[in-house]
Design an enzyme around this catalytic site. Structure first.
Site, PDB file in Angstrom:
ATOM      1  N   ALA A 126      64.788  36.442  45.537  1.00  9.43           N
ATOM      2  CA  ALA A 126      64.892  37.649  46.363  1.00  9.43           C
ATOM      3  C   ALA A 126      66.231  38.361  46.231  1.00  9.43           C
ATOM      4  O   ALA A 126      66.538  39.221  47.054  1.00  9.43           O
ATOM      5  CB  ALA A 126      64.623  37.275  47.819  1.00  9.43           C
ATOM      6  N   ASN A 195      67.621  29.827  49.933  1.00 12.02           N
ATOM      7  CA  ASN A 195      67.616  29.274  48.573  1.00 12.02           C
ATOM      8  C   ASN A 195      68.391  30.166  47.613  1.00 12.02           C
ATOM      9  O   ASN A 195      69.026  29.691  46.671  1.00 12.02           O
ATOM     10  CB  ASN A 195      66.168  29.128  48.082  1.00 12.02           C
ATOM     11  N   HIS A 225      69.883  41.119  51.321  1.00 16.90           N
ATOM     12  CA  HIS A 225      70.840  40.202  50.686  1.00 16.90           C
ATOM     13  C   HIS A 225      71.910  41.037  49.985  1.00 16.90           C
ATOM     14  O   HIS A 225      71.601  41.788  49.051  1.00 16.90           O
ATOM     15  CB  HIS A 225      70.135  39.317  49.653  1.00 16.90           C
TER      16      HIS A 225
HETATM   17  N1  LIG Z   1      64.324  31.371  45.574  1.00 17.16           N
HETATM   18  C1  LIG Z   1      63.922  32.296  46.440  1.00 17.16           C
HETATM   19  O1  LIG Z   1      64.277  33.472  46.362  1.00 17.16           O
HETATM   20  C2  LIG Z   1      62.991  31.915  47.524  1.00 17.16           C
HETATM   21  C3  LIG Z   1      62.546  30.625  47.646  1.00 17.16           C
HETATM   22  N2  LIG Z   1      61.664  30.281  48.606  1.00 17.16           N
HETATM   23  C4  LIG Z   1      61.214  28.885  48.655  1.00 17.16           C
HETATM   24  O2  LIG Z   1      59.841  28.864  48.319  1.00 17.16           O
HETATM   25  C5  LIG Z   1      59.146  28.035  49.237  1.00 17.16           C
HETATM   26  C6  LIG Z   1      57.714  28.502  49.361  1.00 17.16           C
HETATM   27  O3  LIG Z   1      57.687  29.776  49.992  1.00 17.16           O
HETATM   28  P1  LIG Z   1      56.347  30.332  50.625  1.00 17.16           P
HETATM   29  O4  LIG Z   1      55.272  30.332  49.626  1.00 17.16           O
HETATM   30  O5  LIG Z   1      56.688  31.587  51.325  1.00 17.16           O
HETATM   31  O6  LIG Z   1      56.072  29.188  51.721  1.00 17.16           O
HETATM   32  P2  LIG Z   1      54.739  28.915  52.540  1.00 17.16           P
HETATM   33  O7  LIG Z   1      55.183  28.227  53.784  1.00 17.16           O
HETATM   34  O8  LIG Z   1      53.911  30.144  52.640  1.00 17.16           O
HETATM   35  O9  LIG Z   1      53.929  27.876  51.611  1.00 17.16           O
HETATM   36  C7  LIG Z   1      54.418  26.588  51.292  1.00 17.16           C
HETATM   37  C8  LIG Z   1      53.251  25.625  51.322  1.00 17.16           C
HETATM   38  O10 LIG Z   1      53.677  24.373  50.754  1.00 17.16           O
HETATM   39  C9  LIG Z   1      53.394  23.328  51.685  1.00 17.16           C
HETATM   40  N3  LIG Z   1      54.383  22.261  51.514  1.00 17.16           N
HETATM   41  C10 LIG Z   1      55.700  22.325  51.740  1.00 17.16           C
HETATM   42  N4  LIG Z   1      56.308  21.166  51.430  1.00 17.16           N
HETATM   43  C11 LIG Z   1      55.325  20.329  51.017  1.00 17.16           C
HETATM   44  C12 LIG Z   1      55.312  18.983  50.564  1.00 17.16           C
HETATM   45  N5  LIG Z   1      56.447  18.258  50.480  1.00 17.16           N
HETATM   46  N6  LIG Z   1      54.116  18.416  50.224  1.00 17.16           N
HETATM   47  C13 LIG Z   1      52.972  19.140  50.301  1.00 17.16           C
HETATM   48  N7  LIG Z   1      52.908  20.436  50.702  1.00 17.16           N
HETATM   49  C14 LIG Z   1      54.088  21.025  51.064  1.00 17.16           C
HETATM   50  C15 LIG Z   1      53.523  24.001  53.028  1.00 17.16           C
HETATM   51  O11 LIG Z   1      52.954  23.242  54.058  1.00 17.16           O
HETATM   52  P3  LIG Z   1      53.707  23.280  55.533  1.00 17.16           P
HETATM   53  O12 LIG Z   1      53.489  24.664  56.058  1.00 17.16           O
HETATM   54  O13 LIG Z   1      53.019  22.205  56.309  1.00 17.16           O
HETATM   55  O14 LIG Z   1      55.165  22.983  55.271  1.00 17.16           O
HETATM   56  C16 LIG Z   1      52.786  25.309  52.762  1.00 17.16           C
HETATM   57  O15 LIG Z   1      51.386  25.154  52.790  1.00 17.16           O
HETATM   58  C17 LIG Z   1      59.965  28.144  50.548  1.00 17.16           C
HETATM   59  O16 LIG Z   1      59.821  26.975  51.337  1.00 17.16           O
HETATM   60  C18 LIG Z   1      61.373  28.273  50.045  1.00 17.16           C
HETATM   61  O17 LIG Z   1      61.936  26.970  49.918  1.00 17.16           O
HETATM   62  C19 LIG Z   1      61.183  31.224  49.492  1.00 17.16           C
HETATM   63  C20 LIG Z   1      61.604  32.513  49.405  1.00 17.16           C
HETATM   64  C21 LIG Z   1      62.570  32.961  48.453  1.00 17.16           C
HETATM   65  O1  LIG Z   2      62.958  35.501  50.539  1.00 16.29           O
HETATM   66  C1  LIG Z   2      64.138  35.678  50.877  1.00 16.29           C
HETATM   67  O2  LIG Z   2      64.593  36.762  51.303  1.00 16.29           O
HETATM   68  C2  LIG Z   2      65.130  34.577  50.694  1.00 16.29           C
HETATM   69  C3  LIG Z   2      64.658  33.265  51.115  1.00 16.29           C
HETATM   70  O3  LIG Z   2      63.820  33.105  51.980  1.00 16.29           O
HETATM   71  C4  LIG Z   2      65.248  32.094  50.449  1.00 16.29           C
HETATM   72  O4  LIG Z   2      66.127  32.271  49.608  1.00 16.29           O
HETATM   73  O5  LIG Z   2      64.825  30.963  50.758  1.00 16.29           O
END
Ligand SMILES: NC(=O)C1=CN([C@@H]2O[C@H](COP(=O)(O)OP(=O)(O)OC[C@H]3O[C@@H](n4cnc5c(N)ncnc54)[C@H](OP(=O)(O)O)[C@@H]3O)[C@@H](O)[C@H]2O)C=CC1
Ligand SMILES: O=C([O-])CC(=O)C(=O)O
Length: 274
Positions: A126, A195, A225
């Site tokens: 992001a 992240n 950001h």
């Molecule tokens: N690099 C970047 O810019 C960004 C990174 N992210 C990362 O991406 C991840 C995913 O985002 P998003 O798709 O929006 O998240 P969501 O919450 O929409 O989806 C994540 C799914 O994965 C499941 N899950 C999480 N951990 C586990 C595990 N250890 N074992 C099995 N299932 C699991 C969750 O279940 P449950 O709801 O029960 O946890 C949920 O169903 C975020 O958690 C974040 O860490 C997000 C945004 C920006």
């Molecule tokens: O999606 C975003 O704006 C950033 C975020 O959640 C992450 O880095 O985990």
């Protein structure tokens, strides 16, 4: 040969990636998916016709059959899958790159990438500017790197730091800085929100040296950001005013699109931009 992809985590980001595979934007096959919620897996499967539906894994190890595993779940998933995947020779694309703020995990994952055939990828997510900051870091003269993130209070709900410090986000009625510290500390305090800080730090001056501020702003609708990186080839400043994803306000829509572009670029023969 068509690259075989597996996805760990079937939420907001995974849904967009699966759609991009289903409609051919990413030229690869989605073969297996895993999530702790079977109904989330079913939603991803439903994006494909019967003959090309990905298999529902019952264990993360089932993902190791693929050429590339996309982690779109959370930091614990990185602990569960990244080292094993790389050691098994799978490529690994991590969204929850904040997990690598932990030095022991980071060294284990990096060692696995260095010593195996598997390659480690993390999209810019992001934020904007990783390309130029990565290039500037080569000068060895980057002096300071900082990220200021402003989110609507709802986008910070449930974060360990908010819970542990009894911060009542509903009481916030003006822009309020609720966290200031290193990317290392931010990743532990806000594992699902920041992240991007660790991605920024890993291409620049490291998680302990990269400065992070998090502001909760009730009048802000976007996930904003702002990056500032000074020294080396000059000063770099970027701001992205992200639209939050409708199904998960913590996650900016750009994060999903960034992962899609990264996966798409692995299959193309023209690669423009650092
Ligand atoms: N690099 C970047 O810019 C960004 C990174 N992210 C990362 O991406 C991840 C995913 O985002 P998003 O798709 O929006 O998240 P969501 O919450 O929409 O989806 C994540 C799914 O994965 C499941 N899950 C999480 N951990 C586990 C595990 N250890 N074992 C099995 N299932 C699991 C969750 O279940 P449950 O709801 O029960 O946890 C949920 O169903 C975020 O958690 C974040 O860490 C997000 C945004 C920006
Ligand atoms: O999606 C975003 O704006 C950033 C975020 O959640 C992450 O880095 O985990």
């Amino acid at each position: 040969m068509t690259r075989s992809i597996a996805i760990f985590g079937c939420g907001t980001i995974a849904t967009e990636i699966a759609r991009a595979i289903a409609d051919g934007t990413i030229s690869a096959g989605l073969d297996v998916v895993y999530d702790r919620h079977p109904e989330q897996i079913a939603e991803i499967q439903d994006q494909f016709d019967d003959r090309s539906q990905p298999v529902a894994a019952t264990d993360p190890d089932d993902l190791l059959e693929a050429d590339l595993i996309v982690e779109a779940a959370g930091q614990t998933a990185v602990e569960e899958i990244a080292t094993d995947a790389l050691e098994a020779g799978c490529d690994c694309l991590l969204l929850s790159i904040g997990a690598l703020a932990d030095e022991t995990l980071r060294e284990g994952v990096f060692d696995a990438a260095r010593t195996s055939e598997g390659r480690l990828y993390a999209p810019s997510g992001a934020i904007a500017g990783l390309d130029s900051i990565k290039a500037a870091a080569l000068t060895g003269e980057l002096e300071s790197v900082s990220l200021t993130t402003t989110k609507p209070p709802a986008g910070l709900e449930g974060a360990p730091y908010v819970v542990d410090n009894d911060i009542d986000l509903s009481e916030i009625d003006e822009p309020t800085m609720i966290f200031e510290g290193s990317a290392t500390d931010a990743a532990a305090a806000f594992p699902s929100n920041i992240n991007v800080a660790v991605a920024l730090s890993l291409v620049s001056i490291g998680p302990d040296e990269t400065a992070v501020k998090i502001i909760a702003d009730p009048d802000e609708e976007n996930n904003v950001h702002r990056i500032s990186a000074d020294g080396g080839s000059g000063d770099i400043e970027t701001t992205v005013r992200n639209v939050p994803s409708p199904t998960n306000p913590k996650t900016s829509y750009l994060a999903a699109v960034s992962a899609i572009e990264k996966l798409r670029s692995l299959e193309t023969s023209i690669d423009i931009g650092t």
